[in-house]
Design an enzyme around this catalytic site. Structure first.
Site, PDB file in Angstrom:
ATOM      1  N   ARG A 126      -0.635  -1.934   5.488  1.00  8.80           N
ATOM      2  CA  ARG A 126      -0.849  -0.846   6.451  1.00  8.80           C
ATOM      3  C   ARG A 126      -2.340  -0.760   6.778  1.00  8.80           C
ATOM      4  O   ARG A 126      -3.162  -0.531   5.911  1.00  8.80           O
ATOM      5  CB  ARG A 126      -0.376   0.500   5.889  1.00  8.80           C
ATOM      6  N   GLU A 145      -9.489   1.268   6.714  1.00 11.30           N
ATOM      7  CA  GLU A 145      -9.207   0.361   5.605  1.00 11.30           C
ATOM      8  C   GLU A 145      -7.903  -0.373   5.856  1.00 11.30           C
ATOM      9  O   GLU A 145      -7.125  -0.010   6.750  1.00 11.30           O
ATOM     10  CB  GLU A 145      -9.110   1.129   4.282  1.00 11.30           C
ATOM     11  N   ASN A 147      -4.590  -1.285   3.642  1.00 18.35           N
ATOM     12  CA  ASN A 147      -3.877  -1.000   2.387  1.00 18.35           C
ATOM     13  C   ASN A 147      -2.929  -2.151   2.071  1.00 18.35           C
ATOM     14  O   ASN A 147      -2.044  -2.462   2.863  1.00 18.35           O
ATOM     15  CB  ASN A 147      -3.074   0.294   2.530  1.00 18.35           C
ATOM     16  N   SER A 152       2.137   4.342   1.116  1.00 19.03           N
ATOM     17  CA  SER A 152       3.165   5.363   1.008  1.00 19.03           C
ATOM     18  C   SER A 152       3.557   5.966   2.354  1.00 19.03           C
ATOM     19  O   SER A 152       2.962   5.691   3.394  1.00 19.03           O
ATOM     20  CB  SER A 152       2.698   6.466   0.065  1.00 19.03           C
ATOM     21  N   LYS A 310     -12.247  -2.888  -0.895  1.00 16.52           N
ATOM     22  CA  LYS A 310     -13.230  -2.449   0.102  1.00 16.52           C
ATOM     23  C   LYS A 310     -14.316  -3.504   0.310  1.00 16.52           C
ATOM     24  O   LYS A 310     -14.863  -3.641   1.401  1.00 16.52           O
ATOM     25  CB  LYS A 310     -13.852  -1.119  -0.320  1.00 16.52           C
ATOM     26  N   LYS A 368     -18.024   3.816  -0.657  1.00 16.54           N
ATOM     27  CA  LYS A 368     -16.651   3.495  -1.058  1.00 16.54           C
ATOM     28  C   LYS A 368     -16.637   2.640  -2.320  1.00 16.54           C
ATOM     29  O   LYS A 368     -17.251   1.576  -2.370  1.00 16.54           O
ATOM     30  CB  LYS A 368     -15.937   2.711   0.059  1.00 16.54           C
ATOM     31  N   GLU A 372      -8.006   2.318  -4.730  1.00 15.15           N
ATOM     32  CA  GLU A 372      -7.007   2.742  -3.770  1.00 15.15           C
ATOM     33  C   GLU A 372      -6.478   4.111  -4.180  1.00 15.15           C
ATOM     34  O   GLU A 372      -6.707   4.588  -5.287  1.00 15.15           O
ATOM     35  CB  GLU A 372      -5.863   1.729  -3.715  1.00 15.15           C
ATOM     36  N   GLY A 373      -5.738   4.735  -3.266  1.00 16.76           N
ATOM     37  CA  GLY A 373      -5.058   5.965  -3.616  1.00 16.76           C
ATOM     38  C   GLY A 373      -5.610   7.210  -2.957  1.00 16.76           C
ATOM     39  O   GLY A 373      -5.037   8.283  -3.066  1.00 16.76           O
ATOM     40  N   ARG A 457      -1.138  10.754  10.179  1.00 17.73           N
ATOM     41  CA  ARG A 457      -1.468  11.881   9.306  1.00 17.73           C
ATOM     42  C   ARG A 457      -2.638  12.637   9.925  1.00 17.73           C
ATOM     43  O   ARG A 457      -3.534  12.035  10.509  1.00 17.73           O
ATOM     44  CB  ARG A 457      -1.833  11.398   7.908  1.00 17.73           C
TER      45      ARG A 457
END
Length: 481
Positions: A126, A145, A147, A152, A310, A368, A372-373, A457
């Site tokens: 993603r 970024e 992913n 999710s 990253k 950065k 992740e997360g 989002r």
């Protein structure tokens, strides 16, 4: 955009606006857009709806289409990088000396490369973007970024959320606007991709394993994908294990197959394993090595996980780096058009200059780490403090600096269960668009390279970082204009 704002104002003037909120909440719960509560994160006895925007947010159609058009390019690029051991070793050479988590992943990568160099693998990728807008210029698409693991909200934040917003638009009297919501089949396509990969394993008795954490607040997003997989292919049995359980219950058989609880594993889907917190001891690292060196198809394999670091963003932004892997000039341009500036912090004069540049104007940059997360990036005073802490030694090498994106703002009505359902009040928000893609590969051969759908989002503009699971952003849908 003016038309969209006018319609929002008209909606808020309606006396029924608060009733639309209550109806939307019921719709969300009835259609599975739910999460476990913070008070009972290990139980599904009590659930709450996931936070969402009451109405979809405006997204420039040309930027949405641009994000769609470049996804297969990124899919190809990320896999091509993972197949270049020399480049991988060079890219991570400084990080593995200062970042223990990345070092451990890289060691598994090197072992898997020796033992299973042509193994079949899959990655759900993603790529996330914001719509950068400076002064009076038109907004532009800029990548945040890529992913490569545990991307999710493909379960409850895509098809289901689009359906919710179609309902609220029609219910609020804006049937004409509902037609501007692009189709979103991410859940179906992601589930089908896993079925396709499982088919390639070639053993109908082999199970699919979801690797999870001990506490899964967002379990219904995972379950939506699991149940759709089983709807598509009823022969598939899905099992859920933590890395700790896999280390205790799993091993290779004599043929190198992964066996857990006496069941052969054909496909492994990671919703854990992306954070140091998921590796409590050597047990979890042993489990990860077992999975990556078995015959099971991993999503992602450790090589694909690493290229999502990253550091890779920063390296690819340099001249001739993308061109090393992609020769088509149009593809290169599509990719590079989404980049902002990045700076490495290696020891030496170049890294020193990057740090000084950031310290002079911290409002223009983001720091950065290789994690992740969500919720890991540092801004403003926190960034300055961290750079002063690590700036004189090689710990700084595990960070990169990214130019800050100035996202265009939208007016949003945010609906959260803990906030109550009084008369809705709009807030200034910023949106983040993610495009799902996936690849199924065998060694350097790409068997499938596809686009799956999208995720939007939105969060209040005063928040710098954080996603839906961390309680900052909310689920949204793009309304193209």
């Amino acid at each position: 955009m003016d038309t969209v704002s006018k319609k929002l104002s008209q909606f808020l003037e309606q006396r029924s606006a608060d009733q639309v909120v209550l109806d939307a909440v019921d719709y969300a719960i009835c259609n599975g857009i739910v999460m476990r509560t913070r008070l009972k994160p290990t139980s599904s006895d009590v659930v709450q709806h996931a936070p969402f925007t009451l109405l979809p947010s405006p997204v420039p159609k040309n930027l949405y289409e641009q994000a769609i058009s470049v996804q297969k390019d990124f899919n190809f690029l990320m896999h091509a990088i993972s197949q270049d051991p020399e480049f991988m070793k060079s890219a991570f050479s400084t990080i593995i000396h200062s970042d223990d988590f990345t070092r451990r992943l890289f060691e598994i990568y090197e072992t898997a490369l020796l033992e299973k160099p042509k193994k079949t693998a899959m990655a759900i990728i993603r790529s996330d973007y914001m719509f950068n807008k400076t002064d009076e210029s038109e907004p532009s698409l800029k990548q945040i970024e890529v992913n490569m693991i545990a991307s999710s909200f493909g379960g409850i934040g895509t098809e289901k959320t689009r359906s919710l917003h179609g309902y609220t638009l029609r219910h609020a009297g804006f049937e004409d606007v509902a037609t501007s919501l692009p189709q979103n089949k991410a859940l179906q396509n992601l589930a089908q991709s896993i079925v396709n990969a499982w088919d390639l394993y070639g053993d109908n008795s082999a199970v699919v394993v979801f690797v999870i954490t001990e506490i899964e607040n967002n379990i219904f997003d995972q379950r939506a994908l699991e149940f759709r997989i089983c709807e598509i292919q009823p022969d598939i049995v899905v099992k859920r294990y933590t890395l700790t359980q896999i280390s205790e219950l799993g091993d290779h058989d004599d043929d190198g197959n992964m066996v857990i609880n006496d069941q052969k594993v054909g496909f492994v889907y990671y919703r854990a394993g992306y954070s140091p917190d998921h590796y409590h001891s050597e047990k979890e690292w042993d489990a990860r090595l077992l999975l990556d060196t078995s015959t099971a198809i991993n999503c992602p394999c450790v090589a694909h996980q690493l290229v999502g670091a990253k550091k890779m963003q920063q390296i690819l932004s340099q001249p001739n780096m993308v061109e090393r892997f992609i020769k088509d000039r149009n593809s290169v341009k599509r990719i590079r058009d989404t980049f902002v500036g990045f700076y490495g912090l290696e020891m030496g004069s170049a890294g020193d200059e990057s740090i000084q540049k950031v310290l002079q104007h911290p409002e223009n940059y983001v720091l950065k780490p290789q994690l992740e997360g969500g919720g890991n990036n540092l801004y403003n005073d926190e960034m300055v403090a961290k750079l002063k802490e690590v700036g004189e030694d090689d710990r700084r090498c595990s960070y990169i600096v990214m130019e800050k994106i100035r996202p265009m703002t939208v007016q949003s009505i945010i609906v959260r269960s803990e906030a109550g359902y009084d008369i809705p009040t709009p807030v200034e928000g910023v949106s983040e668009l993610g495009i799902y893609g996936y690849i199924i590969v065998k060694g350097d051969q790409i068997l499938h390279n596809s686009i799956a759908g999208h995720l939007l989002r939105t969060k209040s503009s005063h928040h710098n970082d954080g996603g839906v699971a961390s309680g900052v952003a909310v689920l949204d849908s793009p309304m193209l204009y």
